[in-house]
Design a protein around this motif. Structure first.
Motif, PDB file in Angstrom:
ATOM      1  N   ASP A 714     -14.956 -53.620  28.375  1.00 51.46           N
ATOM      2  CA  ASP A 714     -15.886 -54.378  27.980  1.00 51.46           C
ATOM      3  C   ASP A 714     -17.046 -53.658  28.741  1.00 51.46           C
ATOM      4  OD1 ASP A 714     -12.902 -56.917  28.520  1.00 51.46           O
ATOM      5  OD2 ASP A 714     -13.696 -55.815  26.813  1.00 51.46           O
ATOM      6  N   TYR A 715     -17.260 -53.030  29.656  1.00 50.96           N
ATOM      7  CA  TYR A 715     -18.296 -52.877  29.695  1.00 50.96           C
ATOM      8  C   TYR A 715     -19.760 -52.851  29.191  1.00 50.96           C
ATOM      9  CZ  TYR A 715     -20.648 -49.983  33.906  1.00 50.96           C
ATOM     10  OH  TYR A 715     -22.246 -50.248  34.688  1.00 50.96           O
ATOM     11  N   ASP A 716     -20.597 -52.991  29.839  1.00 49.89           N
ATOM     12  CA  ASP A 716     -21.752 -52.985  28.844  1.00 49.89           C
ATOM     13  C   ASP A 716     -22.122 -51.558  28.511  1.00 49.89           C
ATOM     14  OD1 ASP A 716     -23.682 -55.792  31.599  1.00 49.89           O
ATOM     15  OD2 ASP A 716     -21.473 -55.567  29.742  1.00 49.89           O
ATOM     16  N   LEU A 777     -35.705 -39.254  30.010  1.00 53.39           N
ATOM     17  CA  LEU A 777     -35.453 -40.011  29.689  1.00 53.39           C
ATOM     18  C   LEU A 777     -34.420 -40.702  29.804  1.00 53.39           C
ATOM     19  CD1 LEU A 777     -38.969 -41.974  29.215  1.00 53.39           C
ATOM     20  CD2 LEU A 777     -38.081 -41.891  31.730  1.00 53.39           C
ATOM     21  N   HIS A 778     -33.813 -40.645  28.661  1.00 51.85           N
ATOM     22  CA  HIS A 778     -32.467 -40.830  28.108  1.00 51.85           C
ATOM     23  C   HIS A 778     -30.954 -40.128  28.646  1.00 51.85           C
ATOM     24  CE1 HIS A 778     -34.172 -42.915  23.935  1.00 51.85           C
ATOM     25  NE2 HIS A 778     -34.484 -43.051  24.520  1.00 51.85           N
ATOM     26  N   PHE A 779     -31.245 -38.639  29.051  1.00 53.12           N
ATOM     27  CA  PHE A 779     -30.029 -38.580  29.404  1.00 53.12           C
ATOM     28  C   PHE A 779     -29.729 -38.595  31.027  1.00 53.12           C
ATOM     29  CE2 PHE A 779     -26.089 -35.910  28.884  1.00 53.12           C
ATOM     30  CZ  PHE A 779     -26.402 -35.597  29.945  1.00 53.12           C
ATOM     31  N   GLU A 780     -30.475 -39.268  31.426  1.00 54.32           N
ATOM     32  CA  GLU A 780     -31.164 -40.208  32.817  1.00 54.32           C
ATOM     33  C   GLU A 780     -30.134 -41.208  32.613  1.00 54.32           C
ATOM     34  OE1 GLU A 780     -31.529 -36.673  35.261  1.00 54.32           O
ATOM     35  OE2 GLU A 780     -31.655 -38.652  36.217  1.00 54.32           O
ATOM     36  N   SER A 781     -30.847 -41.885  31.691  1.00 55.28           N
ATOM     37  CA  SER A 781     -29.950 -43.320  31.236  1.00 55.28           C
ATOM     38  C   SER A 781     -29.101 -43.075  31.262  1.00 55.28           C
ATOM     39  CB  SER A 781     -31.146 -43.773  30.300  1.00 55.28           C
ATOM     40  OG  SER A 781     -32.148 -44.601  31.025  1.00 55.28           O
ATOM     41  N   PHE A 782     -28.363 -42.397  30.193  1.00 58.51           N
ATOM     42  CA  PHE A 782     -26.871 -42.250  29.886  1.00 58.51           C
ATOM     43  C   PHE A 782     -25.879 -41.806  31.450  1.00 58.51           C
ATOM     44  CE2 PHE A 782     -23.653 -38.865  29.137  1.00 58.51           C
ATOM     45  CZ  PHE A 782     -22.461 -39.812  28.340  1.00 58.51           C
ATOM     46  N   LYS A 783     -26.182 -41.183  32.092  1.00 58.06           N
ATOM     47  CA  LYS A 783     -26.086 -40.686  33.550  1.00 58.06           C
ATOM     48  C   LYS A 783     -25.948 -41.665  34.273  1.00 58.06           C
ATOM     49  CE  LYS A 783     -27.190 -36.446  35.215  1.00 58.06           C
ATOM     50  NZ  LYS A 783     -27.880 -35.141  35.647  1.00 58.06           N
ATOM     51  N   GLU A 784     -26.684 -42.099  34.321  1.00 58.11           N
ATOM     52  CA  GLU A 784     -26.839 -43.095  34.807  1.00 58.11           C
ATOM     53  C   GLU A 784     -25.580 -44.775  34.710  1.00 58.11           C
ATOM     54  OE1 GLU A 784     -31.471 -43.220  36.476  1.00 58.11           O
ATOM     55  OE2 GLU A 784     -30.402 -45.508  35.190  1.00 58.11           O
ATOM     56  N   TRP A 785     -25.228 -44.814  33.472  1.00 54.58           N
ATOM     57  CA  TRP A 785     -24.254 -46.070  33.383  1.00 54.58           C
ATOM     58  C   TRP A 785     -23.109 -45.393  33.157  1.00 54.58           C
ATOM     59  CZ3 TRP A 785     -20.453 -44.383  29.433  1.00 54.58           C
ATOM     60  CH2 TRP A 785     -20.583 -45.797  28.530  1.00 54.58           C
ATOM     61  N   THR A 786     -22.679 -43.890  33.183  1.00 52.46           N
ATOM     62  CA  THR A 786     -21.534 -42.826  33.465  1.00 52.46           C
ATOM     63  C   THR A 786     -21.563 -43.500  34.699  1.00 52.46           C
ATOM     64  OG1 THR A 786     -22.368 -40.704  33.569  1.00 52.46           O
ATOM     65  CG2 THR A 786     -21.332 -41.559  31.651  1.00 52.46           C
ATOM     66  N   SER A 788     -22.220 -45.643  37.015  1.00 54.29           N
ATOM     67  CA  SER A 788     -22.095 -47.179  37.611  1.00 54.29           C
ATOM     68  C   SER A 788     -20.216 -47.560  37.243  1.00 54.29           C
ATOM     69  CB  SER A 788     -22.645 -48.046  36.771  1.00 54.29           C
ATOM     70  OG  SER A 788     -24.181 -46.993  37.069  1.00 54.29           O
ATOM     71  N   LEU A 789     -19.777 -47.134  35.576  1.00 48.79           N
ATOM     72  CA  LEU A 789     -19.216 -47.637  35.409  1.00 48.79           C
ATOM     73  C   LEU A 789     -17.620 -46.486  36.142  1.00 48.79           C
ATOM     74  CD1 LEU A 789     -16.936 -47.292  32.877  1.00 48.79           C
ATOM     75  CD2 LEU A 789     -17.423 -46.233  31.795  1.00 48.79           C
ATOM     76  N   VAL A 790     -18.196 -45.489  36.452  1.00 48.34           N
ATOM     77  CA  VAL A 790     -16.809 -44.888  37.981  1.00 48.34           C
ATOM     78  C   VAL A 790     -17.131 -45.376  39.154  1.00 48.34           C
ATOM     79  CG1 VAL A 790     -16.403 -42.604  39.189  1.00 48.34           C
ATOM     80  CG2 VAL A 790     -17.433 -42.136  36.997  1.00 48.34           C
ATOM     81  N   ILE A 812     -20.947 -47.078  48.421  1.00 51.20           N
ATOM     82  CA  ILE A 812     -21.546 -47.054  46.958  1.00 51.20           C
ATOM     83  C   ILE A 812     -22.984 -47.951  46.961  1.00 51.20           C
ATOM     84  CG2 ILE A 812     -21.541 -48.543  44.872  1.00 51.20           C
ATOM     85  CD1 ILE A 812     -18.683 -48.595  44.562  1.00 51.20           C
ATOM     86  N   ASN A 813     -23.128 -49.249  47.755  1.00 57.67           N
ATOM     87  CA  ASN A 813     -24.703 -49.587  47.982  1.00 57.67           C
ATOM     88  C   ASN A 813     -25.988 -47.704  49.158  1.00 57.67           C
ATOM     89  OD1 ASN A 813     -24.499 -51.737  46.432  1.00 57.67           O
ATOM     90  ND2 ASN A 813     -23.949 -52.888  48.852  1.00 57.67           N
TER      91      ASN A 813
END
Length: 845
Positions: A714-716, A777-786, A788-790, A812-813
Motif C-alpha cells: 500500500d506504500y505510495d 533528479l529521477h534516481f535521487e527521487s528513487f533513492k529517497e523513496w526506497t 523512506s520505505l525502509v 530517523i528525524n
C-alpha cells in the motif's frame, strides 16, 4: 634598464611590488629585507587603494629604481586599475616609462558583482533553518545588499546639518551656529515620495511618527511621547508656511533638544529618518544610501556616540566616511582620537575617505595651496579618495530652486547667487576646480563638471562633483569590499553548518547505539537485512538505470546529417538558382565568351591581309571591348550565384537550428518516459522483495508480518519531477551556433562538413547533459523513496516496543536532518568555490 612589477589585489586590500632580477631572470619581491627604507613596503602604500595612490607609487619607483635608462613597469591587477595607470602615464609626461600587463589579472569588481549577488541569492535559499537568524547570516545578507552607508563626521561648527540637508535636497535637520546635533540621525531615502517617517525609542518602547499631507501622525508609541506633544504643537503654531519638510524639521529639532535622559522622555541616541531625496546625483541614484549624521567630534555630547554609531552600522558594509571641516579648521588637533575611532569601525573601508571643505565660497583659497593643505592635521591623517570644496547652502538652494525656510540660508544664497551663476561676475566661483584628487582623475572631474547639463549653481557649488564621486564609490569602488565580504561571510556560514552536522552526528550516534543495544536480536537482524538489501538493490538498480539511459543516448543519434544537409542544400540551391536566374546569366556569359573568342580568331586570321596601323588598332579595340563585355557579364553571373549561395546559407542555418531543437525535444520526451518506466518497475520489484523478506521473518508474529506486507504494497508510489521542471524551456532557446564557415574561399557558402560535424558534436553534448540531469533528479527521487520505505518498515518493526518507538523516530528525524544539512553543505561549498573563482587571479591569454 629597470623592470618593476606592481601586483594589486583590491579584494584583499594589498599591493605587492617585485623587481626583475636580470641575472637570474626571475621576479623578486621587494621586501623589508631587500629594501627596508622603501616607501613601497609601507602600510600607507601597500594597503592603499591603487587608484588614489598610483602617482605616489610611480614617483617612488622612479626615485628608487630608475637607472637612467628605460623603466619598464609590469602591472597585474584589475583592468580598471590598469587604465588609471595608463591615464597617469599618458597625462603625466612620464616619457621614460613603458607599461604592460603581466601574466595574471583580476576581474573588475563591478563586472563580477552581479554574479556574486546571484550566487548569494541562491545560497540564502538553502541556509539551514537553524541558522536563519544567525548574526553572520544577517551580516552576509547585508554585505550583498545595495545599501551604502555614508558616515558624516566633523566638528560642530563645520555645517554638517546644512551639508546633509544639501545631500537630501530639503531643510529637515536642525541647524545653528552652536552645537545642535545631540543625537545620531540615520537618514534613508523614502520609497514613498510623499511620505516621511521618524523612528526611535523611548526607553524600551518603539516610536514611529509619519509625516504626510502637511500633517504628522504618531503611528507607534503614542503614550510614551505624550509629554513632548505640547512642544511639537507650540512650534507648529508659529509656522507661516506648513509643508512636510517644515513639519519634519520641527519634529527632529524638538527631539534633538531633549537630553538622552530627560525627565520628560528617555529618547534613544539613534533616530532613524526616512525622507524623499530631492534632485541631484544622490537624489536620482539607484543606490540605497543611508546617511549618518553624528554630533560634532569636538562637542561634549560626543562621548558615547561612536559606540551607538558602531551598533547602527553592525549589519552594514561598504561604508564611506565623509569628514566635514571648514578651511580654517583643517589643522585642528582635537580630532586625534577620531582617527583611531574611525579605523576601529570594521564596516568602513579605511582606504576610502572623502574630506569636504565646507563654506569654501567664503574662504580665501587658490590652487597653489595643495601641498600646504595636505600637510595639515586632518588631510594628513585622513586623505585618501580626495578633498572636495563645497558650499552647502548654494548646493541646497540649487536643489530647492532658491526657496528656503531658514532666513540665514535665504540671505546667504541670494547674496552669493550672482557669483555662482553669472560667468561675467568679478568673483565668479567654480569650487570644483579647487578639489584635490589624484592627478589622473582631476582632469576628468573638471571636464565632467564643465560639460554637465545640470543647474550651473549646483555644479559650481561643488556639490555635483562630490555627489558624483560618492556615486563612483558606490558603483565602482565599494564593489570590491562587497564581493570580499560576501565571500568571507559565506565561509563562516559553511563553518557553522558543518559544526551543526557534527553535533547532530554525535548525538544521533549515541542514541543509535542505545537503541541497537535494546532491540531484540531477531528484530535487529531483520532491520539490518532490509537495510543491506536496500543498499545492494540501490546499487544494482543504479547500474541498470545507467545502462538504460546510456542506451537511450547512444540510440538517440546514429545517423550523419551530412547527406541530409547536402540534399537540403541542393534542393534549396535549385530554388535559389531559379529565383536569381543564375542559368540565364551563365548562358549570357557563355555567349559573350564565345563571341569574344570568335572575334579574336577572326581578327588574328585577317591580320596578314591588312597590316596597317589603323586596322590593327581597330582589331585591338574590338578585342578589349569584347573582354570588358565578357568580364562584366561574368561579374553579374557571379553576383547572382553569390546571392543564391547567401540565401541557401541563411535558409540552411535556419533549417539546422529548427532540426536541432526538434531532435533534442524528441530525445527529451523519450528519455523522460524511459526513466520513469524503469524506476516505477524497479520500485514494484523492490516492494515484492521486501514483502518476501518480511514473510519469512520468524521473529515477528504472523499477524505482524501480514500487516507489514500489506503496508509495503500500500506504500505510495514514487513521485517524480514534472517534465516541465526537469527540462526547462530555456534549455532549447539558444539553438546551434555555427560561426562563419567558408568553402573554397566564398564567404557566401557554408562548409557542410564543418556544419555537419558541429551539429553532431552539439547534439552529443546536449544529450549527455540531459541524461546527466535526469539521472541526478529521477534516481535521487528513487533513492529517497526506497530510504523512506525502509524507514517506515523499521518504525513498524519496533512499533510493538513503545519505549523504543519514540527513540527510533527521533533518530530517523535526525538522520533526515543530517542528510538535509549535508546536502546543503555540499551545495554551499559549491557556491563558495564559485564565489572564490570570481575573485582569484586569472591568466591572461
Amino acid at each position: 634598464m629597470a623592470r618593476v612589477k606592481i601586483k594589486s589585489n583590491p579584494y584583499d586590500k594589498k599591493i605587492f611590488f617585485e623587481k626583475f632580477d636580470e641575472s637570474g631572470q626571475y621576479w623578486k619581491t621587494i621586501s623589508y629585507q631587500e629594501n627596508q627604507n622603501s616607501e613601497l613596503i609601507s602600510d600607507k602604500t601597500s594597503k592603499s587603494f591603487l587608484t588614489f595612490t598610483i602617482k605616489g607609487i610611480i614617483d617612488t619607483i622612479i626615485d628608487e629604481y630608475d637607472d637612467g635608462g628605460k623603466l619598464y613597469i609590469t602591472f597585474e591587477g584589475t583592468d580598471d586599475e590598469f587604465q588609471e595607470i595608463l591615464h597617469l602615464i599618458e597625462d603625466g609626461n612620464y616619457n621614460t616609462i613603458e607599461i604592460e600587463k603581466g601574466k595574471q589579472f583580476l576581474e573588475n569588481a563591478r563586472d563580477i558583482l552581479p554574479n556574486v549577488i546571484e550566487i548569494f541569492n541562491k545560497t540564502v535559499k538553502i541556509i539551514p533553518e537553524e541558522l536563519s537568524n544567525d548574526s553572520d547570516l544577517v551580516k552576509f545578507k547585508e554585505s550583498s545588499s545595495n545599501q551604502i552607508p555614508l558616515v558624516i563626521l566633523g566638528n560642530y561648527s563645520s555645517g554638517k546639518s546644512t551639508f546633509i540637508n544639501a545631500l537630501i535636497g530639503s531643510e529637515i535637520l536642525p541647524n545653528s551656529d552652536h552645537p545642535v546635533t545631540a543625537k545620531i540621525f540615520k537618514i534613508k531615502k523614502s520609497l514613498d515620495s510623499a511620505t516621511s517617517k521618524i523612528e526611535f525609542k523611548v526607553g524600551d518602547t518603539d516610536v514611529e511618527i509619519t509625516v504626510n499631507n502637511q500633517a504628522y501622525e504618531i503611528a507607534k508609541g503614542h503614550k510614551s511621547i505624550e509629554p513632548l506633544i505640547p512642544f511639537f504643537e507650540n512650534k507648529f503654531e508659529k509656522l507661516t508656511n506648513c509643508s512636510n519638510e517644515s513639519i519634519l524639521h520641527i519634529l527632529l529639532e524638538t527631539l534633538n533638544e531633549f537630553d538622552t535622559h530627560s525627565d520628560l522622555a528617555t529618547i534613544s541616541d539613534l533616530i532613524s529618518i526616512e525622507v524623499p531625496f530631492q534632485a541631484g546625483v544622490i537624489g536620482s541614484s539607484s543606490h540605497d544610501y543611508v546617511i549618518f549624521d553624528t554630533p560634532g567630534s569636538n562637542s561634549s555630547s560626543n562621548k558615547n556616540h561612536f559606540e551607538v554609531l558602531k551598533k547602527a552600522l553592525r549589519n552594514m558594509s561598504n561604508g564611506l566616511t565623509i569628514f566635514l571641516s571648514e578651511y580654517t579648521s583643517l589643522d585642528t588637533i582635537d580630532n586625534e582620537n577620531l582617527y583611531d575611532e574611525l579605523h576601529s569601525i570594521k564596516e568602513i573601508d579605511s582606504r576610502f575617505t572623502l574630506i569636504v571643505v565646507n563654506k569654501a565660497d567664503i574662504a580665501s583659497i587658490d590652487g597653489q595651496q595643495v601641498h600646504h593643505i595636505l600637510e595639515q592635521a586632518i588631510p594628513k591623517n585622513l586623505y585618501s579618495e580626495g578633498i572636495f570644496f563645497v558650499s552647502s547652502i548654494m548646493g541646497l538652494g540649487a536643489k530647492t530652486g532658491g526657496l528656503f525656510t531658514n532666513d540665514n540660508y535665504d540671505r546667504n544664497y541670494k547674496k552669493a547667487f550672482g557669483e555662482f551663476s553669472d560667468v561675467t561676475s568679478e568673483y565668479y566661483q567654480r569650487l570644483f576646480q579647487l578639489n584635490i584628487v589624484p592627478e589622473q582623475l582631476k582632469n576628468r572631474l573638471v571636464q565632467k563638471a564643465e560639460t554637465s547639463n545640470l543647474p550651473l549653481v549646483y555644479v559650481n557649488s561643488g556639490l555635483f562633483s562630490l555627489e558624483d564621486e560618492i556615486e563612483t564609490f558606490s558603483q565602482k569602488y565599494a564593489a570590491y569590499n562587497k564581493c570580499q565580504q560576501t565571500s568571507l561571510y559565506l565561509e563562516k556560514i559553511i563553518e557553522k553548518t558543518n559544526f551543526s552536522i557534527e553535533q547532530l552526528n554525535e548525538s544521533t550516534k549515541c542514541e543509535l547505539q542505545e537503541l541497537e543495544e535494546e532491540l531484540e536480536k531477531n528484530k535487529s537482524e531483520l532491520i539490518s537485512k532490509i537495510k543491506l538489501d536496500r543498499a545492494e538493490k540501490d546499487e544494482y538498480y543504479e547500474q541498470q538505470y545507467t545502462v538504460i539511459l546510456r542506451s537511450e543516448k547512444s540510440d538517440s543519434y546514429h545517423h550523419s546529417v551530412q547527406k541530409i544537409l547536402e540534399e537540403k542544400c541542393e534542393s534549396l540551391f535549385n530554388l535559389a538558382k531559379e529565383e536569381f536566374q543564375v542559368e540565364k546569366y551563365r548562358e549570357l556569359t557563355h555567349q559573350k565568351s564565345k563571341k569574344a573568342l570568335d572575334n579574336f580568331k577572326y581578327n588574328i586570321q585577317s591580320i596578314p591581309k591588312d597590316l596597317s596601323l589603323s586596322n590593327l588598332q581597330t582589331k585591338w579595340k574590338q578585342t578589349i571591348n569584347d573582354q570588358q563585355d565578357y568580364s562584366k557579364g561574368n561579374s553579374e553571373y557571379k553576383d547572382q550565384m553569390n546571392k543564391a549561395y547567401k540565401k541557401v546559407s541563411d535558409e540552411l542555418i535556419d533549417y539546422v537550428n529548427k532540426s536541432y531543437k526538434t531532435e533534442l525535444k524528441s530525445f527529451q520526451a523519450k528519455l523522460y518516459q524511459s526513466s520513469i518506466s524503469f524506476l516505477e518497475e524497479s520500485s514494484n520489484q523492490l516492494k515484492v522483495h521486501f514483502a518476501r523478506i518480511i514473510g519469512n521473518a520468524e521473529g515477528l508474529p504472523i499477524e505482524k508480518r501480514e500487516d507489514l506486507r500489506q503496508l509495503i504494497f500500500d506504500y505510495d508510489s514514487i513521485q517524480f519531477e514534472d517534465e516541465a521542471t526537469v527540462f526547462a524551456q530555456d534549455h532549447f532557446i539558444a539553438g546551434i551556433r555555427v560561426g562563419d564557415f567558408v568553402l573554397f574561399g566564398n564567404k557566401n557558402k557554408l562548409n557542410l562538413d564543418k556544419l555537419s560535424a558541429n551539429y553532431t558534436n552539439l547534439i552529443a553534448k546536449e544529450t549527455y547533459q540531459l541524461v546527466h540531469k535526469i539521472k541526478l533528479l529521477h534516481f535521487e527521487s528513487f533513492k529517497e523513496w526506497t530510504s523512506s520505505l525502509v524507514d517506515v518498515l523499521e518504525a513498524n518493526i519496533v512499533e510493538f516496543s513503545p519505549n523504543l518507538q519514540e527513540t527510533n523516530i527521533q533518530i530517523i528525524n535526525k538522520n533526515l536532518q543530517i542528510e538535509d544539512y549535508e546536502t546543503k553543505l555540499s551545495q554551499l561549498k559549491t557556491y563558495s568555490q564559485e564565489m572564490k573563482s570570481l575573485l582569484i587571479w586569472k591568466d591572461n591569454d
